[in-house]
Enzyme design. Structure first.
Site, PDB file in Angstrom:
ATOM      1  N   HIS A 512       0.792  -1.234   0.000  1.00 28.15           N
ATOM      2  CA  HIS A 512       0.000   0.000   0.000  1.00 28.15           C
ATOM      3  C   HIS A 512       0.823   1.281   0.000  1.00 28.15           C
ATOM      4  CE1 HIS A 512      -4.083   1.779   1.514  1.00 28.15           C
ATOM      5  NE2 HIS A 512      -3.603   2.424   0.482  1.00 28.15           N
ATOM      6  N   TYR A 628     -14.576   6.477   8.294  1.00 34.40           N
ATOM      7  CA  TYR A 628     -13.547   6.888   7.327  1.00 34.40           C
ATOM      8  C   TYR A 628     -13.995   6.445   5.942  1.00 34.40           C
ATOM      9  CZ  TYR A 628      -8.783   7.084   5.246  1.00 34.40           C
ATOM     10  OH  TYR A 628      -7.684   7.358   4.465  1.00 34.40           O
ATOM     11  N   THR A 641      -4.707  10.710  -0.889  1.00 32.85           N
ATOM     12  CA  THR A 641      -6.060  10.550  -0.358  1.00 32.85           C
ATOM     13  C   THR A 641      -6.368  11.599   0.698  1.00 32.85           C
ATOM     14  OG1 THR A 641      -5.307   9.000   1.352  1.00 32.85           O
ATOM     15  CG2 THR A 641      -6.053   8.059  -0.752  1.00 32.85           C
TER      16      THR A 641
END
Length: 808
Positions: A512, A628, A641
């Site tokens: 990630h 979230y 993001t």
């Protein structure tokens, strides 16, 4: 010499060490009484020549792409146009430079040394180049100003203001040329830094809906204390970073959120993606692996050549493409305090994991990619290798466990010898291919309607749409295998693992820190579409084409695993296995309705689903929670993001009204519409740099650098995200008509839960009537259950849809 050291030539296999030693010698010579006897290995010299030619070709291509990208929205050829214009003016006895050409000639060039003609020509060329660079700068600056406009984001659907219409015309004029992947990078605006007061107001409003009056009053006090004490000081330091860097968030986010984490990245950080929903095009593992591998490598070439089209919002506004740079040839390297990402400009091999063994497989021959039919043979050779694994079977568990033991083991056991060589092969590979021994499958029944028009592959025997067992958790096991495998059959540090199951289904496990899910969603979608619609298979299920070249056999990677290292591997495996045992994954296929019905209700599909999840969570836990939702900030340079805080005052009011038996249908619908409008507004604000969490995170980092404590920042950053959600984009390539070929749609992917007592939910709106929900949670608290939450989501969606008039 020991007879066991003799190279094995039986089955065409040669000892790797001997083969490498032989290949390393391009020529040998022997001194004899008659002179020097020179023996030249022409094959090796040709390989060296091809390698050099390819290397210089890559350098020239990068230079060429750099020139095109740097000069956009102009072009390198525009320099010639400026030269022609200036020379024409000079020949017409005009001085377009207003004396600058003469000034350059008189003050910067040696006339006496070069002569009048040469000096005059050079001064014209220098002026033309400077003028050309100035024009390019002005064009880029103008485009940057145009791309900074955000009014289009807030336009009412179907109504476009004259300002936005004028903006669209200007954008089309400046973006008329076909851009390369990175053409817009220098023209993208910087992520704006919100004002401190505005962030505090947004934060307080985001928690007001679910905090008690007492807790909310305490948060108001802490926020006011923060603003009046160290808040402004931290903001001033952050303003310096904003002025100095291209993005004031991304580098700190990558380092402190991802790379400094010391817990396992398996489940906690890595995410997965699933195969297309179609009946798999082949049942042969080696054939599917070959086609998809070549498709991925072709996409890598397109990235290198920068011919991938930039993703555009509303077909007009470009998104940042920076994350594509590290999508391949990248590895996360463990460290004692922090990890680091190592990216290689190119790589001519992949690493294959099969049955606890590792193989290095060369993917290029004579300067070009090997063909799928050639690669299928290589994969089949690996699958058929009778040699058993040795102590390295659980080696990859090191990448699944805690980071510090892995970092220490790497420093101690992998810095020399065969371990160093083999580990370098993995870390420099384009990516890792896992030939998994498990079999995973979609349940056809919930997808029957979407697959009815698919052409049935010829290898399929019988009726694939025959009734199948339901509720047996096929998709759950499929997803769990992709997320964590058996803890040692994925190399979790690699940019991504292409997982190919024994029956031909595929999936992806991605690291990630280097790229967010939309990047690999785009990458994987491109590969699946190429595989299914363009490459194809023979009627028997093998890859198309014929292999005519003799390729280098896959090289088995050798390892030396002493007992002490075995103990460390076992400890990492136990840590990883304990984490896996605590995780529950459930994939819910919602086929009752999809975005088609939501749009008829004139509601944003994302807003519809987010409010359904708020209602579902309240019914599941009997409370509200901090929620979230991931939103992109790629409208800005190096953007990644931002958080949309989906649990708002309006969403809480809607849920309370829905659960109030005395509320009327009209009251519920009014509250729902109000909450949906608020959610869309919050999502747009997050995309436009008006979020809360990244700003507060950076203020916290500054406070740590200054050794300043803030009760407010500690409180905010310690709040658990009990509901963490993300939407996967359904289609980004533009290579497939999803209405004509719905089977090419992916089931999306998912990630592990963020909080021990919460849920992680990833969803993909895969069609007009199809939504996949990937739900994860942990078992140890006993309060969460992924299947139960999936039931609650489906019921919430149905209850909300029931608020609308079915005739409208």
């Amino acid at each position: 010499m020991d007879s066991n050291f003799i190279p094995k030539l039986v089955n065409g296999y040669q000892s790797p060490n001997m083969a490498e030693a032989h290949a390393a010698v391009a020529f040998q010579f022997t001194v004899t009484p008659d002179g020097i006897d020179l023996n030249v290995n022409h094959e090796v010299l040709k390989a060296i020549f091809d390698s050099g030619k390819r290397s210089w070709g890559d350098k020239f291509r990068r230079f060429q792409n750099h020139m095109v990208t740097t000069t956009y929205p102009a072009s390198p050829a525009s320099w010639l146009a400026v030269l022609v214009a200036i020379v024409a003016c000079i020949l017409a006895k005009m001085d377009p430079s207003l004396g600058v050409i003469d000034f350059i000639k008189d003050h910067f060039l040696p006339v006496s040394l070069l002569g009048e003609m040469v000096t005059a020509s050079l001064s014209v060329l220098i002026f033309v180049t400077l003028l050309w660079l100035f024009i390019i700068y002005m064009l880029r600056y103008t485009l940057k100003m145009i791309l900074s406009y955000r009014g289009f984001m807030y336009e009412t659907h179907g109504k476009v203001s004259w300002q936005t219409k004028l903006w669209l015309i200007s954008l089309r004029v400046f973006c008329a040329r076909h851009p390369k992947l990175y053409s817009y990078q220098a023209s993208l605006p910087n992520l704006p830094l919100p004002k401190l007061k505005e962030t505090m107001e947004r934060y307080l409003r985001s928690v007001k809906g679910f905090l008690s009056p007492e807790d909310y009053g305490e948060m108001e006090r802490l926020a006011e204390e923060f603003q009046s004490s160290i808040g402004d000081r931290l903001q001033r330091y952050l303003q310096l970073k904003w002025l100095w860097s291209t993005n004031y968030v991304s580098d700190w986010w990558e380092e402190y959120v991802y790379l400094r984490g010391r817990s396992p990245i398996m489940v906690n950080s890595n995410y997965y993606g699933m195969d297309g929903i179609a009946i798999k095009p082949t049942c042969f593992q080696a054939a599917r692996a070959a086609n998809v591998t070549v498709a991925l490598l072709q996409f890598r070439e397109e990235i290198d050549h920068e011919v991938v089209k930039p993703i555009m919002v509303q077909k007009a506004v470009p998104l940042c493409s920076q994350q594509y740079e590290r999508a391949f040839n990248t590895t996360r390297i463990p460290g004692l305090e922090t990890d680091r990402l190592i990216h290689h400009a190119t790589s001519n091999h992949i690493v294959v994991m099969s049955k606890g063994r590792y193989y290095k497989l060369i993917i290029q021959s004579n300067g070009s990619l090997i063909k799928p039919c050639e690669l299928e043979k290589q994969y089949q050779e690996i699958l058929d290798d009778p040699e058993e694994h040795h102590a390295e079977r659980r080696l990859a568990a090191l990448t699944a466990g805690d980071r510090i033991p892995w970092a220490a083991a790497r420093q101690r056991f992998f810095m020399d010898g065969v371990n160093k060589t083999s580990l370098a092969a993995i870390e420099t590979a384009a990516f890792v291919v896992v030939l998994d021994e498990e079999v995973h499958e979609y349940d056809i029944e919930p997808l029957r309607e979407f697959l009815k028009n698919q052409e049935i592959p010829s290898w399929v025997k019988g009726d694939p749409f025959a009734q199948k067992d339901q509720g047996d958790g096929k998709l759950d096991k499929y997803a769990a295998s992709l997320l964590h495998g058996n803890c040692y059959n994925r190399w979790f540090d690699k940019c991504f693992n292409l997982v190919v199951f024994k029956n031909g289904h595929i999936g992806l496990n991605a690291e990630h820190s280097l790229a967010d899910a939309p990047i690999y969603s785009h990458t994987f979608e491109d590969a699946v579409v190429e595989d299914m619609l363009h490459m194809g298979y023979t009627p028997e299920g093998h890859t198309n084409g014929e292999s005519t070249r003799v390729l280098k056999a896959p090289q088995r990677l050798q390892w030396e695993i002493p007992s002490e290292l075995e103990d460390i591997i076992e400890t990492s495996y136990q840590v990883a296995q304990k984490l896996v045992d605590d995780v529950q994954i459930h994939v819910r296929v919602h086929n009752k309705f999809g975005k088609g019905a939501m749009k008829k209700c004139r509601i944003s599909p994302d807003g519809f689903i987010q409010l359904a999840m708020q209602l579902a969570y309240y019914r599941d836990a009997n409370r509200f929670c901090l929620t979230y939702e991931s939103s992109m900030t790629r409208l800005y340079r190096e953007g990644r993001t931002e958080t949309v805080r989906s649990c708002s005052v309006e969403s809480c009011d809607f849920v309370r009204t829905m659960e109030d038996p005395d509320s009327t249908k009209e009251e519920k619908l009014a509250k729902f519409n109000l909450a949906a409008v608020k959610h869309v507004q919050s999502y747009r604000d997050a995309m436009c740099g008006k979020g809360v969490d990244r700003h507060i995170f950076c203020l916290y980092v500054v406070s740590k650098y200054l050794n300043l404590d803030s009760p407010f920042l500690k409180k905010v950053l310690s709040e658990p995200w009990r509901l963490s959600t993300s939407q996967t984009p359904p289609s980004q390539t533009g290579k497939v008509n999803v209405n004509k070929n719905p089977e090419c749609l992916s089931a999306g992917g998912g990630f592990g839960p963020v909080a021990d007592d919460g849920y992680g939910v990833s969803y993909i709106i895969a069609g007009e009537n199809l939504i996949f929900f990937h739900i994860s949670c942990k078992n140890k608290t006993g309060n969460t259950n992924a299947i139960r939450f999936g039931d609650n989501i489906e019921q919430a969606l149905a209850d909300i849809l029931a608020l609308f008039d079915k005739d409208n």
